[in-house]
Design an enzyme around this catalytic site. Structure first.
Site, PDB file in Angstrom:
ATOM      1  N   ALA A 165     -24.691  58.761   6.018  1.00 12.43           N
ATOM      2  CA  ALA A 165     -24.810  58.881   4.564  1.00 12.43           C
ATOM      3  C   ALA A 165     -23.711  58.118   3.810  1.00 12.43           C
ATOM      4  O   ALA A 165     -23.931  57.648   2.694  1.00 12.43           O
ATOM      5  CB  ALA A 165     -24.787  60.353   4.172  1.00 12.43           C
ATOM      6  N   GLN A 177     -28.953  57.220  10.343  1.00  8.49           N
ATOM      7  CA  GLN A 177     -29.326  58.606  10.053  1.00  8.49           C
ATOM      8  C   GLN A 177     -29.849  58.699   8.629  1.00  8.49           C
ATOM      9  O   GLN A 177     -30.331  59.734   8.211  1.00  8.49           O
ATOM     10  CB  GLN A 177     -28.092  59.514  10.180  1.00  8.49           C
ATOM     11  CG  GLN A 177     -27.496  59.552  11.556  1.00  8.49           C
ATOM     12  CD  GLN A 177     -26.167  60.290  11.548  1.00  8.49           C
ATOM     13  OE1 GLN A 177     -26.117  61.502  11.635  1.00  8.49           O
ATOM     14  NE2 GLN A 177     -25.080  59.566  11.439  1.00  8.49           N
ATOM     15  N   HIS A 232     -33.596  59.710  11.647  1.00  4.94           N
ATOM     16  CA  HIS A 232     -33.978  60.925  10.926  1.00  4.94           C
ATOM     17  C   HIS A 232     -35.189  60.691  10.025  1.00  4.94           C
ATOM     18  O   HIS A 232     -35.369  61.402   9.034  1.00  4.94           O
ATOM     19  CB  HIS A 232     -32.792  61.453  10.107  1.00  4.94           C
ATOM     20  CG  HIS A 232     -31.691  62.015  10.966  1.00  4.94           C
ATOM     21  ND1 HIS A 232     -30.420  62.276  10.503  1.00  4.94           N
ATOM     22  CD2 HIS A 232     -31.679  62.368  12.279  1.00  4.94           C
ATOM     23  CE1 HIS A 232     -29.682  62.756  11.494  1.00  4.94           C
ATOM     24  NE2 HIS A 232     -30.413  62.817  12.574  1.00  4.94           N
TER      25      HIS A 232
HETATM   26  P1  NAD Z   1     -22.139  63.202   6.150  1.00  5.28           P
HETATM   27  O1  NAD Z   1     -22.390  63.520   4.714  1.00  5.28           O
HETATM   28  O2  NAD Z   1     -21.965  64.313   7.101  1.00  5.28           O
HETATM   29  O3  NAD Z   1     -20.858  62.281   6.297  1.00  5.28           O
HETATM   30  C1  NAD Z   1     -20.683  61.138   5.537  1.00  5.28           C
HETATM   31  C2  NAD Z   1     -19.355  60.531   5.937  1.00  5.28           C
HETATM   32  O4  NAD Z   1     -19.241  59.297   5.250  1.00  5.28           O
HETATM   33  C3  NAD Z   1     -18.146  61.370   5.557  1.00  5.28           C
HETATM   34  O5  NAD Z   1     -17.260  61.422   6.672  1.00  5.28           O
HETATM   35  C4  NAD Z   1     -17.514  60.617   4.393  1.00  5.28           C
HETATM   36  O6  NAD Z   1     -16.108  60.690   4.392  1.00  5.28           O
HETATM   37  C5  NAD Z   1     -17.951  59.198   4.667  1.00  5.28           C
HETATM   38  N1  NAD Z   1     -18.100  58.348   3.485  1.00  5.28           N
HETATM   39  C6  NAD Z   1     -18.508  58.687   2.245  1.00  5.28           C
HETATM   40  N2  NAD Z   1     -18.563  57.606   1.440  1.00  5.28           N
HETATM   41  C7  NAD Z   1     -18.191  56.548   2.226  1.00  5.28           C
HETATM   42  C8  NAD Z   1     -18.058  55.155   1.996  1.00  5.28           C
HETATM   43  N3  NAD Z   1     -18.307  54.620   0.807  1.00  5.28           N
HETATM   44  N4  NAD Z   1     -17.668  54.360   3.022  1.00  5.28           N
HETATM   45  C9  NAD Z   1     -17.376  54.887   4.242  1.00  5.28           C
HETATM   46  N5  NAD Z   1     -17.474  56.194   4.514  1.00  5.28           N
HETATM   47  C10 NAD Z   1     -17.890  57.022   3.524  1.00  5.28           C
HETATM   48  O7  NAD Z   1     -23.360  62.258   6.588  1.00  5.28           O
HETATM   49  P2  NAD Z   1     -24.023  62.027   8.009  1.00  5.28           P
HETATM   50  O8  NAD Z   1     -22.982  62.064   9.058  1.00  5.28           O
HETATM   51  O9  NAD Z   1     -24.897  60.859   7.856  1.00  5.28           O
HETATM   52  O10 NAD Z   1     -24.924  63.314   8.255  1.00  5.28           O
HETATM   53  C11 NAD Z   1     -25.612  63.939   7.205  1.00  5.28           C
HETATM   54  C12 NAD Z   1     -27.105  64.124   7.376  1.00  5.28           C
HETATM   55  O11 NAD Z   1     -27.648  64.058   6.064  1.00  5.28           O
HETATM   56  C13 NAD Z   1     -27.820  63.068   8.146  1.00  5.28           C
HETATM   57  O12 NAD Z   1     -28.783  63.743   8.880  1.00  5.28           O
HETATM   58  C14 NAD Z   1     -28.529  62.202   7.112  1.00  5.28           C
HETATM   59  O13 NAD Z   1     -29.859  61.933   7.530  1.00  5.28           O
HETATM   60  C15 NAD Z   1     -28.624  63.053   5.884  1.00  5.28           C
HETATM   61  N6  NAD Z   1     -28.330  62.355   4.599  1.00  5.28           N
HETATM   62  C16 NAD Z   1     -28.857  61.116   4.357  1.00  5.28           C
HETATM   63  C17 NAD Z   1     -28.569  60.480   3.152  1.00  5.28           C
HETATM   64  C18 NAD Z   1     -29.178  59.119   2.914  1.00  5.28           C
HETATM   65  O14 NAD Z   1     -30.240  58.810   3.433  1.00  5.28           O
HETATM   66  N7  NAD Z   1     -28.518  58.284   2.100  1.00  5.28           N
HETATM   67  C19 NAD Z   1     -27.760  61.084   2.204  1.00  5.28           C
HETATM   68  C20 NAD Z   1     -27.251  62.358   2.472  1.00  5.28           C
HETATM   69  C21 NAD Z   1     -27.530  62.974   3.695  1.00  5.28           C
END
Ligand code: NAD
Length: 236
Positions: free
Chosen positions: A21, A98, A116
């Site tokens: 994310a 993901q 996902h």
């Molecule tokens: P997470 O929210 O658990 O972790 C995101 C990580 O990214 C954090 O450690 C954070 O510090 C870091 N981060 C935030 N902004 C950043 C940036 N600009 N550059 C670098 N790092 C940055 O997300 P996850 O590990 O992907 O797991 C969450 C679940 O939620 C997954 O299953 C995913 O499918 C889903 N999800 C997807 C989206 C999307 O499709 N954009 C958004 C939210 C959640």
């Protein structure tokens, strides 16, 4: 560290990019672990579940309708574009994500393993027949069996798509370099993938704390800025 990682990338014959994310926050899509609950003070992780689909469909639907709506304004950022250009230049074997937002494909990546699923396409929750996004947004039911509609996303409690998982697993195992970008590595089973890597393992994230055992390099920063710096070395 940027220079070292860039040289690993330069000499790699197979590089896998694994995103989470954090790859999309710079496109205005919040991650799930942002400081404040961003939606009705409800933790999204409790709504994106099989239990919620079966037992609280109104909340489930509203949650995904809002996410789909938010996505309509979102555009890939520079980091996404760089990954697409690396694929075109033959520098990337696979982008596995993901993320469910389709931004890698929108930026131009052709080969993306959506671990996902995605919220860009819709199906019936029962008979699985595809439906349009507008059907879902208008609160319609399945035109074949009148059941609820849902996005093609993998909910907590569901299995990952077999093909995407197997490909990612195999490609990670044989890769020379795996770049893990913007994920907290808290979600199973994707968080097991880095442990399968035999090549160089790189973590690029805003916070570099736990879950980073076994990584050869850690770069703290935003996905966009770090990819711009790496790309500058690769384009020399
Ligand atoms: P997470 O929210 O658990 O972790 C995101 C990580 O990214 C954090 O450690 C954070 O510090 C870091 N981060 C935030 N902004 C950043 C940036 N600009 N550059 C670098 N790092 C940055 O997300 P996850 O590990 O992907 O797991 C969450 C679940 O939620 C997954 O299953 C995913 O499918 C889903 N999800 C997807 C989206 C999307 O499709 N954009 C958004 C939210 C959640």
């Amino acid at each position: 560290m940027i220079e070292t990682v860039a040289s690993w990338l330069q000499h790699s014959t197979s590089t896998v990019i694994l995103t989470g994310a954090g790859m999309s926050t710079e496109s205005g899509i919040p991650d799930f672990r942002s400081k404040a609950g961003w939606w009705k003070s409800v933790d999204p992780r409790t709504v994106a579940t099989v239990e919620s689909l079966a037992g609280n469909y109104a909340l489930f639907r509203e949650f995904y309708q809002l996410r789909i709506e938010a996505l309509e304004q979102a555009k890939p950022h520079k980091g996404h574009e760089i990954l697409a250009s690396w694929e075109q230049r033959g520098l990337v074997a696979l982008v596995a994500t993901q993320n469910v937002d389709g931004l890698h494909q929108l930026a131009g990546n052709k080969d993306v393993a959506e671990l996902h699923g995605n919220i860009v396409t819709i199906r019936c929750a029962k008979c699985r027949k595809p439906h349009s996004k507008s059907h879902f947004m208008e609160n319609a039911v399945c035109t074949y069996c009148m059941h609820h509609l849902r996005p093609n996303v993998v909910l907590f409690g569901e299995a990952l798509p077999q093909e995407a998982w197997n490909r990612t697993f195999n490609t990670v195992q044989s890769a020379d370099v795996v770049l893990v970008i913007g994920t907290s590595l808290e979600v199973y089973p994707v968080n097991q993938l880095p442990k399968m890597a035999k090549g160089k393992l790189v973590y690029i994230n805003l916070e570099v704390g736990t879950h980073t055992q076994g990584f050869d390099a850690m770069i703290q920063g935003t996905a966009g800025a770090v990819l711009v710096q790496l790309d500058a070395f690769l384009s020399r």
